[in-house]
Scaffold this motif. Sequence first.
Motif, PDB file in Angstrom:
ATOM      1  N   SER A  45       0.837  -1.202   0.000  1.00 21.13           N
ATOM      2  CA  SER A  45       0.000   0.000   0.000  1.00 21.13           C
ATOM      3  C   SER A  45       0.871   1.250   0.000  1.00 21.13           C
ATOM      4  O   SER A  45       2.067   1.188   0.326  1.00 21.13           O
ATOM      5  CB  SER A  45      -0.900   0.003   1.227  1.00 21.13           C
ATOM      6  OG  SER A  45      -0.118   0.199   2.396  1.00 21.13           O
ATOM      7  N   PRO A  46       0.290   2.407  -0.349  1.00 20.88           N
ATOM      8  CA  PRO A  46       1.050   3.651  -0.250  1.00 20.88           C
ATOM      9  C   PRO A  46       1.595   3.901   1.154  1.00 20.88           C
ATOM     10  O   PRO A  46       2.694   4.441   1.313  1.00 20.88           O
ATOM     11  CB  PRO A  46       0.018   4.709  -0.649  1.00 20.88           C
ATOM     12  CG  PRO A  46      -0.942   3.982  -1.535  1.00 20.88           C
ATOM     13  CD  PRO A  46      -1.035   2.608  -0.963  1.00 20.88           C
ATOM     14  N   VAL A  47       0.859   3.497   2.158  1.00 26.59           N
ATOM     15  CA  VAL A  47       1.328   3.647   3.541  1.00 26.59           C
ATOM     16  C   VAL A  47       2.568   2.785   3.759  1.00 26.59           C
ATOM     17  O   VAL A  47       3.533   3.216   4.417  1.00 26.59           O
ATOM     18  CB  VAL A  47       0.222   3.258   4.538  1.00 26.59           C
ATOM     19  CG1 VAL A  47       0.765   3.272   5.966  1.00 26.59           C
ATOM     20  CG2 VAL A  47      -0.957   4.218   4.421  1.00 26.59           C
ATOM     21  N   ARG A 101       2.831   9.199   5.317  1.00 28.19           N
ATOM     22  CA  ARG A 101       2.157   9.058   4.014  1.00 28.19           C
ATOM     23  C   ARG A 101       2.031  10.424   3.353  1.00 28.19           C
ATOM     24  O   ARG A 101       2.273  10.580   2.142  1.00 28.19           O
ATOM     25  CB  ARG A 101       0.773   8.421   4.226  1.00 28.19           C
ATOM     26  CG  ARG A 101      -0.184   8.525   3.037  1.00 28.19           C
ATOM     27  CD  ARG A 101       0.205   7.607   1.900  1.00 28.19           C
ATOM     28  NE  ARG A 101      -0.615   7.819   0.715  1.00 28.19           N
ATOM     29  CZ  ARG A 101      -1.837   7.305   0.526  1.00 28.19           C
ATOM     30  NH1 ARG A 101      -2.386   6.537   1.461  1.00 28.19           N
ATOM     31  NH2 ARG A 101      -2.494   7.540  -0.577  1.00 28.19           N
ATOM     32  N   PHE A 102       1.674  11.441   4.105  1.00 29.06           N
ATOM     33  CA  PHE A 102       1.487  12.785   3.543  1.00 29.06           C
ATOM     34  C   PHE A 102       2.806  13.306   2.973  1.00 29.06           C
ATOM     35  O   PHE A 102       2.853  13.813   1.847  1.00 29.06           O
ATOM     36  CB  PHE A 102       0.967  13.730   4.623  1.00 29.06           C
ATOM     37  CG  PHE A 102       0.943  15.172   4.195  1.00 29.06           C
ATOM     38  CD1 PHE A 102      -0.067  15.647   3.366  1.00 29.06           C
ATOM     39  CD2 PHE A 102       1.946  16.048   4.601  1.00 29.06           C
ATOM     40  CE1 PHE A 102      -0.073  16.982   2.950  1.00 29.06           C
ATOM     41  CE2 PHE A 102       1.940  17.375   4.191  1.00 29.06           C
ATOM     42  CZ  PHE A 102       0.929  17.842   3.365  1.00 29.06           C
ATOM     43  N   PRO A 130       2.029   9.278  -6.156  1.00 24.21           N
ATOM     44  CA  PRO A 130       2.708   7.983  -6.080  1.00 24.21           C
ATOM     45  C   PRO A 130       1.901   6.829  -6.676  1.00 24.21           C
ATOM     46  O   PRO A 130       2.453   5.968  -7.360  1.00 24.21           O
ATOM     47  CB  PRO A 130       2.938   7.781  -4.582  1.00 24.21           C
ATOM     48  CG  PRO A 130       2.938   9.147  -4.015  1.00 24.21           C
ATOM     49  CD  PRO A 130       1.987   9.949  -4.847  1.00 24.21           C
ATOM     50  N   GLY A 131       0.589   6.824  -6.413  1.00 25.75           N
ATOM     51  CA  GLY A 131      -0.236   5.739  -6.928  1.00 25.75           C
ATOM     52  C   GLY A 131      -0.260   5.711  -8.444  1.00 25.75           C
ATOM     53  O   GLY A 131      -0.114   4.647  -9.069  1.00 25.75           O
ATOM     54  N   ALA A 132      -0.427   6.887  -9.054  1.00 24.18           N
ATOM     55  CA  ALA A 132      -0.461   6.963 -10.514  1.00 24.18           C
ATOM     56  C   ALA A 132       0.892   6.613 -11.110  1.00 24.18           C
ATOM     57  O   ALA A 132       0.983   5.926 -12.138  1.00 24.18           O
ATOM     58  CB  ALA A 132      -0.886   8.367 -10.948  1.00 24.18           C
TER      59      ALA A 132
END
Length: 307
Positions: free
Chosen positions: A24-26, A36-37, A51-53
Amino acid sequence: MTTTDGLTSILHWVQAGLDDPTASPVDLAARAHLSRFHFDRLVAAATGEPPGALRRRLLLERAAYRLTSTDLTVLDVAVEAGYGSHEAFTRAFLRAYGVPPTDVRRRRPLTFHELELPCPSGVHFQPPGGLRLPASREETAMNVLQHLVDHHVDTLTAIIDRAATLDDEALDRPVTVSVETIDEGPTLRLLINAMVTQEEHWLSALRGGDWPDESDRSVAGLAARHAVAGRDWRAFVARTLAAGTLADTFVDTTCSPPATHTLGGTIGHVITFAAVRRTMAIGALRTAGITDLGAGDPRPFLDARAG
């Protein structure tokens, strides 16, 4: 720390996430010892993508490479890219590339660069398993030509410097053509095969592939191989010059260990080594009584194109 250093550090964690697409991003932020922020903000600032994209795009680029370079099933490639089903992967792939995965597998691209998706950062998947950062500067066709001239002048300077250490006997001794640094025991057939294989070799490297099959060395076989490789090599150079990507790098997967080269350096390498082999091949033809190719000098060819 430079901008490039910072981007490299961030991309280290992004690349690690490619091998674990379920992370996960976390999880990625935690591995980088960031919130995360803060992680999202740094990645977005450095690459222009959340990050996800960014990770989804890189995973799709890697998936496209896997489709063209392995025998993995589409489902296997989909799972490796983090998709739970063939259908979900096909939908995402179709949105990104405009064609389904099976079309990319059927129509092999000229080089893996054609599988790169548009992005603001210039960061792309680099076969066999890394990431490619954008070139730090633009390298034009004129730059490469000037570099080749500089290389010749500097090498001639070095040759004269070494010659100064020799006596007159060594300096005036008749020269037997020595090509140990290029080919051993060359024949006309081997020279032609070496030039055709050179085209095939670098095209395969640019696709992230293996050493090409050079077993067919009959004249008909060499002609058939060159018809394909010469066409594709000419197209690759033309596209590279038009795109201004001569400073871009790729990993040569045909050698062990893999080595990193620039596109411009590879083109210069082929031009230089092919010129030696071409001159020798034309000389062998002349010895056999075939003289219509002259000396193989590119000047008349270039003069005619300029005129």
